[in-house]
Write a protein that holds these residues in place. Sequence first.
Motif, PDB file in Angstrom:
ATOM      1  N   HIS A 261     -54.350  -6.590   8.944  1.00  0.00           N
ATOM      2  CA  HIS A 261     -54.752  -6.793  10.336  1.00  0.00           C
ATOM      3  C   HIS A 261     -53.604  -6.470  11.278  1.00  0.00           C
ATOM      4  O   HIS A 261     -53.807  -5.826  12.327  1.00  0.00           O
ATOM      5  N   ALA A 262     -52.397  -6.896  10.935  1.00  0.00           N
ATOM      6  CA  ALA A 262     -51.240  -6.619  11.788  1.00  0.00           C
ATOM      7  C   ALA A 262     -50.995  -5.119  11.911  1.00  0.00           C
ATOM      8  O   ALA A 262     -50.709  -4.615  13.003  1.00  0.00           O
ATOM      9  N   VAL A 263     -51.117  -4.397  10.810  1.00  0.00           N
ATOM     10  CA  VAL A 263     -50.899  -2.941  10.845  1.00  0.00           C
ATOM     11  C   VAL A 263     -51.990  -2.263  11.664  1.00  0.00           C
ATOM     12  O   VAL A 263     -51.712  -1.336  12.461  1.00  0.00           O
ATOM     13  N   LYS A 264     -53.226  -2.718  11.514  1.00  0.00           N
ATOM     14  CA  LYS A 264     -54.310  -2.140  12.317  1.00  0.00           C
ATOM     15  C   LYS A 264     -54.055  -2.356  13.796  1.00  0.00           C
ATOM     16  O   LYS A 264     -54.201  -1.426  14.619  1.00  0.00           O
ATOM     17  N   LEU A 265     -53.662  -3.570  14.175  1.00  0.00           N
ATOM     18  CA  LEU A 265     -53.373  -3.857  15.578  1.00  0.00           C
ATOM     19  C   LEU A 265     -52.213  -3.012  16.078  1.00  0.00           C
ATOM     20  O   LEU A 265     -52.248  -2.473  17.190  1.00  0.00           O
ATOM     21  N   PHE A 266     -51.182  -2.865  15.258  1.00  0.00           N
ATOM     22  CA  PHE A 266     -50.025  -2.023  15.600  1.00  0.00           C
ATOM     23  C   PHE A 266     -50.465  -0.593  15.890  1.00  0.00           C
ATOM     24  O   PHE A 266     -50.047   0.021  16.891  1.00  0.00           O
ATOM     25  N   ARG A 267     -51.323  -0.051  15.064  1.00  0.00           N
ATOM     26  CA  ARG A 267     -51.783   1.329  15.261  1.00  0.00           C
ATOM     27  C   ARG A 267     -52.662   1.450  16.504  1.00  0.00           C
ATOM     28  O   ARG A 267     -52.552   2.424  17.265  1.00  0.00           O
ATOM     29  N   LEU A 268     -53.547   0.481  16.714  1.00  0.00           N
ATOM     30  CA  LEU A 268     -54.401   0.514  17.906  1.00  0.00           C
ATOM     31  C   LEU A 268     -53.584   0.446  19.187  1.00  0.00           C
ATOM     32  O   LEU A 268     -53.987   0.967  20.223  1.00  0.00           O
ATOM     33  N   ARG A 269     -52.424  -0.189  19.131  1.00  0.00           N
ATOM     34  CA  ARG A 269     -51.570  -0.322  20.303  1.00  0.00           C
ATOM     35  C   ARG A 269     -50.589   0.835  20.461  1.00  0.00           C
ATOM     36  O   ARG A 269     -49.708   0.787  21.315  1.00  0.00           O
ATOM     37  N   GLY A 270     -50.730   1.860  19.623  1.00  0.00           N
ATOM     38  CA  GLY A 270     -49.909   3.053  19.795  1.00  0.00           C
ATOM     39  C   GLY A 270     -48.804   3.209  18.788  1.00  0.00           C
ATOM     40  O   GLY A 270     -47.961   4.108  18.924  1.00  0.00           O
ATOM     41  N   GLY A 271     -48.775   2.356  17.766  1.00  0.00           N
ATOM     42  CA  GLY A 271     -47.755   2.493  16.731  1.00  0.00           C
ATOM     43  C   GLY A 271     -48.071   3.616  15.770  1.00  0.00           C
ATOM     44  O   GLY A 271     -49.114   4.264  15.858  1.00  0.00           O
ATOM     45  N   SER A 272     -47.155   3.872  14.834  1.00  0.00           N
ATOM     46  CA  SER A 272     -47.288   4.960  13.854  1.00  0.00           C
ATOM     47  C   SER A 272     -47.382   6.318  14.535  1.00  0.00           C
ATOM     48  O   SER A 272     -48.232   7.152  14.207  1.00  0.00           O
ATOM     49  N   ASP A 273     -46.505   6.536  15.499  1.00  0.00           N
ATOM     50  CA  ASP A 273     -46.491   7.795  16.243  1.00  0.00           C
ATOM     51  C   ASP A 273     -46.073   8.953  15.331  1.00  0.00           C
ATOM     52  O   ASP A 273     -44.982   8.934  14.740  1.00  0.00           O
ATOM     53  N   ILE A 274     -46.928   9.952  15.231  1.00  0.00           N
ATOM     54  CA  ILE A 274     -46.681  11.070  14.320  1.00  0.00           C
ATOM     55  C   ILE A 274     -45.478  11.901  14.766  1.00  0.00           C
ATOM     56  O   ILE A 274     -44.657  12.321  13.947  1.00  0.00           O
ATOM     57  N   ALA A 275     -45.343  12.133  16.065  1.00  0.00           N
ATOM     58  CA  ALA A 275     -44.230  12.952  16.550  1.00  0.00           C
ATOM     59  C   ALA A 275     -42.893  12.319  16.192  1.00  0.00           C
ATOM     60  O   ALA A 275     -41.956  12.998  15.748  1.00  0.00           O
ATOM     61  N   THR A 276     -42.802  11.010  16.369  1.00  0.00           N
ATOM     62  CA  THR A 276     -41.561  10.318  16.019  1.00  0.00           C
ATOM     63  C   THR A 276     -41.313  10.377  14.517  1.00  0.00           C
ATOM     64  O   THR A 276     -40.180  10.592  14.066  1.00  0.00           O
ATOM     65  N   ALA A 277     -42.381  10.185  13.744  1.00  0.00           N
ATOM     66  CA  ALA A 277     -42.232  10.216  12.292  1.00  0.00           C
ATOM     67  C   ALA A 277     -41.741  11.578  11.806  1.00  0.00           C
ATOM     68  O   ALA A 277     -40.885  11.657  10.910  1.00  0.00           O
ATOM     69  N   THR A 278     -42.242  12.661  12.391  1.00  0.00           N
ATOM     70  CA  THR A 278     -41.882  13.990  11.911  1.00  0.00           C
ATOM     71  C   THR A 278     -40.493  14.418  12.378  1.00  0.00           C
ATOM     72  O   THR A 278     -39.797  15.116  11.649  1.00  0.00           O
ATOM     73  N   GLN A 279     -40.074  13.975  13.578  1.00  0.00           N
ATOM     74  CA  GLN A 279     -38.741  14.385  14.044  1.00  0.00           C
ATOM     75  C   GLN A 279     -37.637  13.482  13.489  1.00  0.00           C
ATOM     76  O   GLN A 279     -36.467  13.862  13.486  1.00  0.00           O
ATOM     77  N   GLY A 280     -38.009  12.266  13.026  1.00  0.00           N
ATOM     78  CA  GLY A 280     -37.042  11.435  12.352  1.00  0.00           C
ATOM     79  C   GLY A 280     -36.191  10.566  13.243  1.00  0.00           C
ATOM     80  O   GLY A 280     -35.367   9.790  12.752  1.00  0.00           O
ATOM     81  N   PHE A 281     -36.342  10.657  14.540  1.00  0.00           N
ATOM     82  CA  PHE A 281     -35.572   9.795  15.441  1.00  0.00           C
ATOM     83  C   PHE A 281     -36.407   9.469  16.666  1.00  0.00           C
ATOM     84  O   PHE A 281     -37.397  10.122  16.964  1.00  0.00           O
ATOM     85  N   MET A 282     -35.998   8.447  17.394  1.00  0.00           N
ATOM     86  CA  MET A 282     -36.743   7.947  18.542  1.00  0.00           C
ATOM     87  C   MET A 282     -35.832   8.000  19.764  1.00  0.00           C
ATOM     88  O   MET A 282     -34.735   7.437  19.756  1.00  0.00           O
ATOM     89  N   THR A 283     -36.302   8.642  20.810  1.00  0.00           N
ATOM     90  CA  THR A 283     -35.466   8.828  21.998  1.00  0.00           C
ATOM     91  C   THR A 283     -35.879   7.946  23.170  1.00  0.00           C
ATOM     92  O   THR A 283     -35.179   7.883  24.173  1.00  0.00           O
ATOM     93  N   ALA A 284     -37.007   7.271  23.055  1.00  0.00           N
ATOM     94  CA  ALA A 284     -37.489   6.423  24.145  1.00  0.00           C
ATOM     95  C   ALA A 284     -38.122   5.171  23.547  1.00  0.00           C
ATOM     96  O   ALA A 284     -38.563   5.174  22.391  1.00  0.00           O
ATOM     97  N   PRO A 285     -38.183   4.092  24.307  1.00  0.00           N
ATOM     98  CA  PRO A 285     -38.827   2.876  23.798  1.00  0.00           C
ATOM     99  C   PRO A 285     -40.280   3.152  23.427  1.00  0.00           C
ATOM    100  O   PRO A 285     -41.015   3.751  24.206  1.00  0.00           O
TER     101      PRO A 285
END
Length: 328
Positions: A261-285
């Motif tokens: 349930h927590a993971v589903k809620l995380f994804r619905l709220r915009g988590g698991s961003d594919i662009a961030t996952a593929t580039q390997g780093f995060m530049t913004a909150p």
Amino acid sequence: MPSPAPFLRRRHPGLAAALVLIAGMAALTAPSQPLYAQSPASKASDTTAKSKSRSGYAEVKGARFHYEVHGDLASDKKPLLMLHGAFMSGEAMKPLVTPFTASRPVITIDARGHGRTGDIAGTFSYDQLADDAAGVLAALGVKRADVLGYSMGGSTAIAMAVRHPALIDKQIVISGSASLDGWVPEVLEGIATLTPEFFAGTPMERDYKRLSPTPDAFPRLVEAIKHIDTVPFAYSDADLRAIPGKTMIILGDADGLTLDHAVKLFRLRGGSDIATATQGFMTAPPKARLSVLPATSHIGVMAEAATIAAQALPFLDEQAPPMPEGFF
């Protein structure tokens, strides 16, 4: 008297699961039990924060809700509304309140039926609890706030963000669900069997009577909590995606809330961003954050105030995650 836990686990696993939660809540609310050790420095900061606190009652649709304000609501800092769990009170949230008061005003509320608010006729719903809290903020003149909620308060925080998006900005949802089926089924089965007699003489019952203006109404609180934890509710995927503010979800890896349930809620709220996952780093909150605390139960989460604050303060302050050196 020997503990009934082994027998309950064999014969009534659902009740055993619920009693573990309830026993932990009793320990949290017992005034004679220190919730965490304080160093001299933390004691001093706590004394300073306490000197700047004020409490009172807010009228919301004919009901009176007890609140406490830690800090100055007239400052330019956005307030953090903190919502307690079932059978608790704003006072029991002190371990979480203290780490946040150095950087922003914090408001605690005693939910209907709880603490110094006392008995209010009728059953509970998360929509209702959310509207109650929104009414207290309005009575205090707060036009926009972040919210942190634990357990019942976590579900209320979600409800506030769905129902009052112009009032609520960021949400920190600690061991709270967006639907009844987000809970481990055995926990809900156990809660459904609770009776007021089970609590007779417990720290939880004693603390209720110490705080409540309606000390004889504890049986009605038990029934109200059983109601809210047995009547199905769910905020739709569309509702959850539409929440404008950012969301942080925190739970234990052995929580009464399911990891799925927590993971589903995380994804619905915009988590698991594919662009961030593929580039390997995060530049913004990011829009959503998920923290799973290791070796931590539903009650154990409340012993992790320092860890929660260390993770939540950068989220509230919109800090970008740090970049390690030596990669690019």
